[in-house]
Enzyme design. Structure first.
Site, short mmCIF file in Angstrom:
data_model
loop_
_atom_site.label_atom_id
_atom_site.label_comp_id
_atom_site.label_asym_id
_atom_site.label_seq_id
_atom_site.Cartn_x
_atom_site.Cartn_y
_atom_site.Cartn_z
N ASP A 1 -9.08 -5.25 -5.68
CA ASP A 1 -8.69 -4.21 -4.73
C ASP A 1 -9.48 -2.95 -5.04
O ASP A 1 -9.27 -2.31 -6.08
CB ASP A 1 -7.19 -3.95 -4.83
CG ASP A 1 -6.65 -3.11 -3.69
OD1 ASP A 1 -7.44 -2.38 -3.07
OD2 ASP A 1 -5.43 -3.17 -3.44
N SER B 1 0.82 -1.19 0.00
CA SER B 1 0.00 0.00 0.00
C SER B 1 0.86 1.26 0.00
O SER B 1 1.66 1.46 -0.92
CB SER B 1 -0.95 -0.05 1.19
OG SER B 1 -2.08 0.71 0.96
N HIS C 1 -7.54 -5.75 -0.96
CA HIS C 1 -6.29 -5.10 -0.53
C HIS C 1 -5.61 -5.99 0.52
O HIS C 1 -5.64 -5.68 1.72
CB HIS C 1 -6.63 -3.72 0.02
CG HIS C 1 -5.49 -2.77 0.10
ND1 HIS C 1 -4.73 -2.43 -0.99
CD2 HIS C 1 -4.97 -2.06 1.14
CE1 HIS C 1 -3.80 -1.55 -0.63
NE2 HIS C 1 -3.92 -1.33 0.66
#
Length: 655
Positions: A305, A201, A336
């Site tokens: 995601d 991320s 995610h």
């Protein structure tokens, strides 16, 4: 695909022999055959030969920037765990803003320190697993976060320089100190200078940004669910997802630093709610700088995601491919989620060999293995020599009118010149509501479906849609959604775990130390039986039809042409399923509404979708996309969140 570059200099560890222990088990020779005849070539692999407690220390590295405006340059904290050896070691680095505010990994681990401020607990398994194998791990606090000075600027120069400066220090090009202020200067003679950056991320985004600088010493990056363009995280072709970078800056600063108010003001001024591309966003777009990347790239992304959307992977991969950067990819069905939590044993093994090759120079064959691995069904993976998204051909499909207003066909043949469709923007609805009941017309969307496919059809890559639209008001937002209509069992990416469930059992990966546990809770796939799957989506503000940098006034009733992107996909639509295209207004699950939602008329002759089809138009014809059809069988709804969550850090920022 190009071969991987060797590290800049051979680490001394390779010369001592300890890490050249071979792990391949020889096969038994056939009776009467020479003893060596049936033995496979052993694979070199670094071994856990460093059993002593690692050296744990903090070095404060001078970034050369003064983000908080106090008249002195900022220092960022680099917490280090390294083997007790006189031989120099390569570095695995995770630079993050989340080490104190929000945590890392499925268990939200934070950094911990002893009473004297020395680092003890290192989040994630990297230090536990790799330090005994001759690597050093360095966890960097980005400027403005945890123990680092300065201010968070969410993807800007401060963020990227925080990590780049540490690489420069490891290579003798920047200064580090043994204290946050003052202190004695310290060097990094224990390091070879060769660095591999990894992170999920926000952390992976920093890896992308640092690689795009071309900094010497960075040998590889492993971005997981990472951003390549911050504009596309907060905006999309002129529309807003409803969140802003200043809010994230305040969070990672543990509630905000008063001295950083001016930085947040600049973030707000540079990120207008109307969705225009500004210099702030351009500075935070790493894709144009892919030509600078000299590190190899091992990318991982969830095809479902909805936080860091797949366009982030797709446009970065395309740019890397254009510049022949050595690359590898895993694409999962999860949302995610870190691969440590959806394919753990294979991930640790692959990552181990990846770093051995990139940072230790081991000829272990990983560069000759399939470059792409794609999850087709829960825990079922398909490998290919290179990702087919690089060779899929853009193929045009056209929406055509049907017998019922609002329901039409999708075919390779263009619509008649006078063909029209329309919808009325209802911001209370979203893509999940639109996709349901495909055999029934709805005033909130126009739906076009193909005939049942005669053969499997694979989409791999980034598509786009071109529309000719006439709004009834002076503002209009558009959404386009691709849907695979047909039954399937898939990961439950809309569930709480985004495709995984955390179990009560644990497994251990490396050496546990006091205050630094190497054991993590196991996970398993969660599945859902569905009758349709959303394959790709895209959004745009029609007022940006001339330029993403500047809105243009819309005259009600006048037609406007606009092309906007669809999210990157890798999806096989099975034979017997239908491909659907939805064109509508505000997707309430993702984007904000225009000032005056109204009716939008579509000129179907001037509307087409370009899809990255493996095999191109020939594959489309074989699948039967030259035969238009309308209507589909009723489907069970796919569950939808009330609102998407932006949670780069494992916390939530409702968009």
């Amino acid at each position: 695909m190009p071969t991987f570059a060797s590290p800049r200099r051979a680490p001394a560890l390779l010369l001592c022999g300890a890490l050249l222990a071979l792990t391949a088990t020889p096969a038994l020779a056939a009776p009467g055959a020479p003893a060596d005849a049936a033995r496979p070539a052993p694979e070199p692999r670094s071994q856990p030969v460093f059993a002593d407690e690692p050296v744990r220390e903090t070095v404060w590295v001078d970034t050369g920037l003064d983000g908080d405006g106090d008249g002195t340059t900022d220092r960022v904290a680099a917490d280090i765990a390294r083997p007790r050896t006189d031989a120099p070691t390569p570095v695995i680095m995770d630079a993050s803003p989340y080490y104190s505010c929000c945590g890392r990994g499925n268990e939200n681990e934070l950094k911990t320190y002893d009473d004297e401020g020395r680092p003890v607990g290192f989040p994630l398994f990297y230090d536990n697993y790799f330090v005994p194998r001759g690597y050093s791990t360095v966890l960097v606090d980005l400027a403005g976060t945890n123990r680092a000075q300065g201010c968070a600027d969410v993807g800007g120069a401060s963020d990227v320089t925080s990590a780049k400066a540490v690489i420069d220090w490891l290579n003798g090009r920047a200064k580090g100190y043994d204290a946050a202020t003052g202190g004695a200067e310290v060097g990094a003679g224990w390091s070879t200078g060769d660095v591999g950056m990894i992170g999920k991320s926000y952390d992976g985004t920093i890896a992308n940004g640092v690689a795009a600088t071309g900094v010497e010493g960075l040998r590889t990056i492993v971005p997981i669910g990472a951003i390549s363009s911050w504009y596309d995280y907060y905006r999309s072709d002129g529309v807003s997802f409803g969140a802003d970078p200043s809010g994230l800056a305040e969070t990672v600063e543990d509630g905000g630093r008063p001295e950083c108010a001016a930085v947040k003001q600049r973030l707000d001024e540079g990120a207008p709610a109307n969705g225009d591309v500004t210099p702030l966003w351009t500075e935070r777009d790493h894709v144009p700088d892919a030509a600078n990347v000299t590190a190899s790239v091992f990318a991982v992304h969830g095809l479902n995601d909805l936080n860091v959307k797949t366009i982030q992977f797709g446009q970065w991969w395309d740019a890397l491919a254009a510049h022949d950067v050595p690359r590898k990819v895993w694409l999962s069905q999860t949302g995610h989620v870190d691969p440590f939590d959806f394919r753990r044993a294979e991930w640790v093994d692959t990552l181990h060999r990846w770093f051995d090759h990139a940072l230790l120079g081991m000829d272990n064959g990983i560069d000759a293995e399939p470059a792409a691995s794609v999850e087709r069904a829960p825990d079922e993976w398909s490998d290919e020599p290179s990702w087919s998204g690089e060779t899929a051909a853009p193929t045009a499909l056209h929406p055509v009118p049907g017998e019922t207003d609002g329901l039409g066909g999708l075919t390779s043949a263009p619509a008649p010149a006078d063909a029209r469709a329309s919808f009325t923007d209802d911001p209370r609805q979203d893509e999940y509501a639109w996709a349901q009941q495909p055999d029934q017309a709805s005033p909130a969307r126009s739906l076009f479906t193909s005939a049942p496919l005669q053969e499997d059809l694979r989409l791999a890559g980034t598509g786009s849609i071109s529309v000719t639209a006439s709004p009834s008001t002076s503002s209009a937002h558009l959404s386009a959604v691709l849907v695979d209509y047909g039954p399937a069992t898939t990961r439950d990416h809309l569930g709480d775990g985004e495709g995984i469930r955390t179990l009560e059992t644990e497994s251990c990966w490396g050496e546990s130390r006091d205050g630094d546990d190497a054991c993590y809770r196991d996970t398993e796939a969660t599945t859902a039986d569905v009758d349709y799957r959303i394959v790709s989506r895209g959004w745009a503000d029609l007022a940006n039809h001339e330029s993403l940098e500047q809105e243009s006034p819309l005259t009600p009733g006048d037609p406007h042409e606009m092309t906007f992107r669809l999210s990157t996909a890798d999806h096989v639509i099975p034979a017997g399923h239908r491909l659907g295209l939805i064109i509508a207004g505000t997707d309430g699950a993702f984007i904000t509404a225009p000032d005056e939602p109204g009716r939008v008329d579509l000129d179907l002759a001037g509307t087409a979708v370009s899809l990255p089809i493996v095999g191109g138009s020939g594959a489309a014809v074989k699948a039967g996309l030259d035969a238009p059809a309308t209507g589909t069988a009723a489907v069970r709804p796919e569950r939808a969140p009330a609102r998407p969550e932006i949670h780069l850090n494992g916390g939530s920022f409702t968009g």
